[in-house]
Design an enzyme around this catalytic site. Structure first.
Site, PDB file in Angstrom:
ATOM      1  N   ARG A 153       0.821  -1.211   0.000  1.00 57.50           N
ATOM      2  CA  ARG A 153       0.000   0.000   0.000  1.00 57.50           C
ATOM      3  C   ARG A 153       0.853   1.259   0.000  1.00 57.50           C
ATOM      4  NH1 ARG A 153      -3.889   0.884   4.550  1.00 57.50           N
ATOM      5  NH2 ARG A 153      -2.130   0.127   5.796  1.00 57.50           N
ATOM      6  N   SER A 205       7.413  -5.105   7.129  1.00 58.06           N
ATOM      7  CA  SER A 205       7.065  -6.056   8.189  1.00 58.06           C
ATOM      8  C   SER A 205       7.782  -7.398   8.059  1.00 58.06           C
ATOM      9  CB  SER A 205       5.550  -6.241   8.219  1.00 58.06           C
ATOM     10  OG  SER A 205       4.931  -4.996   8.403  1.00 58.06           O
ATOM     11  N   ASP A 216       5.107  -3.566  11.132  1.00 55.97           N
ATOM     12  CA  ASP A 216       3.679  -3.351  11.350  1.00 55.97           C
ATOM     13  C   ASP A 216       3.302  -3.350  12.829  1.00 55.97           C
ATOM     14  OD1 ASP A 216       4.309  -6.036  11.484  1.00 55.97           O
ATOM     15  OD2 ASP A 216       2.677  -6.721  10.207  1.00 55.97           O
TER      16      ASP A 216
END
Length: 463
Positions: free
Chosen positions: A83, A144, A198
């Site tokens: 994203r 992450s 994350d």
């Protein structure tokens, strides 16, 4: 033999194949003690090189205070989707615009250059679409995967997890790889001010509105946690010792058990899953909890029960129940959402697997297997959090949680709370809070806090 006796012996046989998932409270307390010891080993400079749980200092030393303002870019890479976000902060108000892009498997298994060129291409498309090409915006990057941080904007990949195997990235500075890819695009001017994972983003996102939040937990494709630790306990810390004397530690506890210390709770199904994984012997705790593996553990149990003649009588061995990776973790969440004898979700999942002629009793057994495996995952997660809460030892704690497993499984939250009440030291209060867009908003908040601190000269850019 009477039918009820025959059924009883059948269920006793089934129990024999699944009892390894039922762990006692004493066992979970033993797991907590082992985890506590492993975390201390990871925090110590003298033992970290031997520790499986690396306890990386993240260089994030301040939480949001609500005064953060401005426009920030955020990137979020943690699985098969990537994203790009534009986050506008104005005190407690947050405006987020984002776009999700797919990471094809050929890139997940290709080269680092291909991966970062793909990321740069996505950023370029996003910046053009939102007409911010001329603006130089601070950027927070949520990456992450296990990393060794050398500064807030300097991190080297330790190892790939979650199905990624891009060549030429392990040991490299991720921000340099990103900047080089952006240079190859030629027309994007961004400043990477922070790289986080994350779990840290999840903690920061919730801490923006809750000052009692000092733990972040991810329960999705992977499983990991972070927490705020006093600098005096962080033997790995070689930065400046000045206020605030604290740093968020990225535990990377998915690797707990890689040294064999959890072998006493691993079942034959855990071992088979591990043998056929892309990283045998690695991420042992994660393989017993996370969404990437839970469905496969269920499938292996169902396959065994079928082969033993205890499930799906006369099943076609060509059906997809016998195909590795075909029983998705989303099925577990859906199946456990069935609350009547019609088993609508269970039947839909079995239909998708190509099973025919199954009975209501088969559906009941399938649901039972799912409940055992998800309960173990929830209880293991609870044991991990209880270890951190007892370690931090503050009277009121908020734990920020994110990830598809936690979000969509109908019982995970309640199961975790139930077990944590049993394992957390008496007198310590806690609450689990779903974090909203930790990977995006959290990355922007880390960038905002870093920018605020740098601009006010309270502390260096490395926090």
């Amino acid at each position: 033999m009477p039918a009820n006796q025959e059924k009883l012996s059948k269920y006793e046989k089934i129990e024999g194949f699944v009892r390894g998932f039922k762990l006692s409270s004493l066992t979970y307390k033993r797991i907590m003690q082992l985890l506590h010891e492993e975390m201390n080993s990871g925090l110590s400079k003298t033992t970290n090189h031997m520790a499986d749980i690396k306890m990386f200092p993240t260089f994030v030393r301040s939480l949001p205070d609500g005064t953060e303002k401005g426009k920030y870019l955020a990137l979020d890479l943690g699985g098969t989707n990537f994203r790009v976000l534009m986050v506008e902060l104005n005190g407690k108000d947050v405006d987020i615009q984002s776009k999700t892009y797919l990471i094809p498997q050929r890139i997940m298994l290709g080269t680092g250059t291909q991966l970062f060129d793909h990321i740069a291409d996505c950023i370029c498309k996003f910046v053009n679409t939102h007409d911010i090409m001329g603006e130089k915006l601070p950027l927070g990057f949520t990456f992450s995967f296990p990393c060794k941080q050398e500064g807030l904007a300097t991190a080297r990949l330790s190892k790939w997890t979650k199905g990624f195997r891009c060549e030429g990235v392990v040991g490299e500075d991720l921000c340099i790889l990103l900047h080089e890819a952006l240079k190859r695009k030629g027309n994007i001017d961004v400043e990477v001010v922070a790289i986080i994972n994350d779990a840290v983003g999840t903690l920061m996102s919730t801490a923006h509105s809750d000052r009692n939040c000092e733990i972040g937990l991810i329960l999705g494709t992977g499983c990991n946690a972070c927490y705020m630790e006093n600098l005096e306990h962080v033997g790995l810390w070689d930065g400046e010792i000045r206020n605030p004397k604290q740093v968020i530690v990225n535990t990377e506890w998915g690797a707990f058990g890689d040294n064999g210390c959890l072998d006493f709770i691993r079942t034959e199904y855990d071992r088979e899953l591990d043998t056929f994984s892309i990283n045998p012997g690695k991420q042992i705790l994660e393989k017993m909890i996370s969404g990437m593996y839970m469905g496969e553990i269920v499938r292996l149990v169902l396959e065994r029960l079928t082969m033993e003649g205890l499930l799906f009588s006369g099943v076609d061995r060509e059906c997809e129940l016998f195909v590795r990776g075909r029983f998705y973790t989303k099925y577990v969440s859906e199946i456990e959402s069935d609350h009547d004898e019609f088993f609508r979700n269970t039947k839909q999942a079995l239909d998708e697997l190509g099973l025919e002629g199954y009975s209501s009793e088969d559906c009941k057994i399938v649901k039972y297997v799912c409940t055992l495996i998800s309960a173990r995952a929830a209880f293991l997660s609870a044991a991990g959090l209880a270890t951190l809460i007892n370690k931090i030892n503050k009277p009121n704690m908020t734990i920020a949680v994110d990830g598809s497993l936690y979000r969509f499984h109908p019982r995970f939250h309640n199961l975790m709370c139930l077990k944590m009440k049993e394992l957390v030291r008496p007198g310590l209060k806690f609450q689990l809070q779903l974090s909203h867009d930790g990977s995006g908003k959290g990355a922007a908040l880390v960038a905002a806090v870093a920018t605020r601190l740098r601009d006010s000269k309270e502390i260096s850019v490395d926090c």
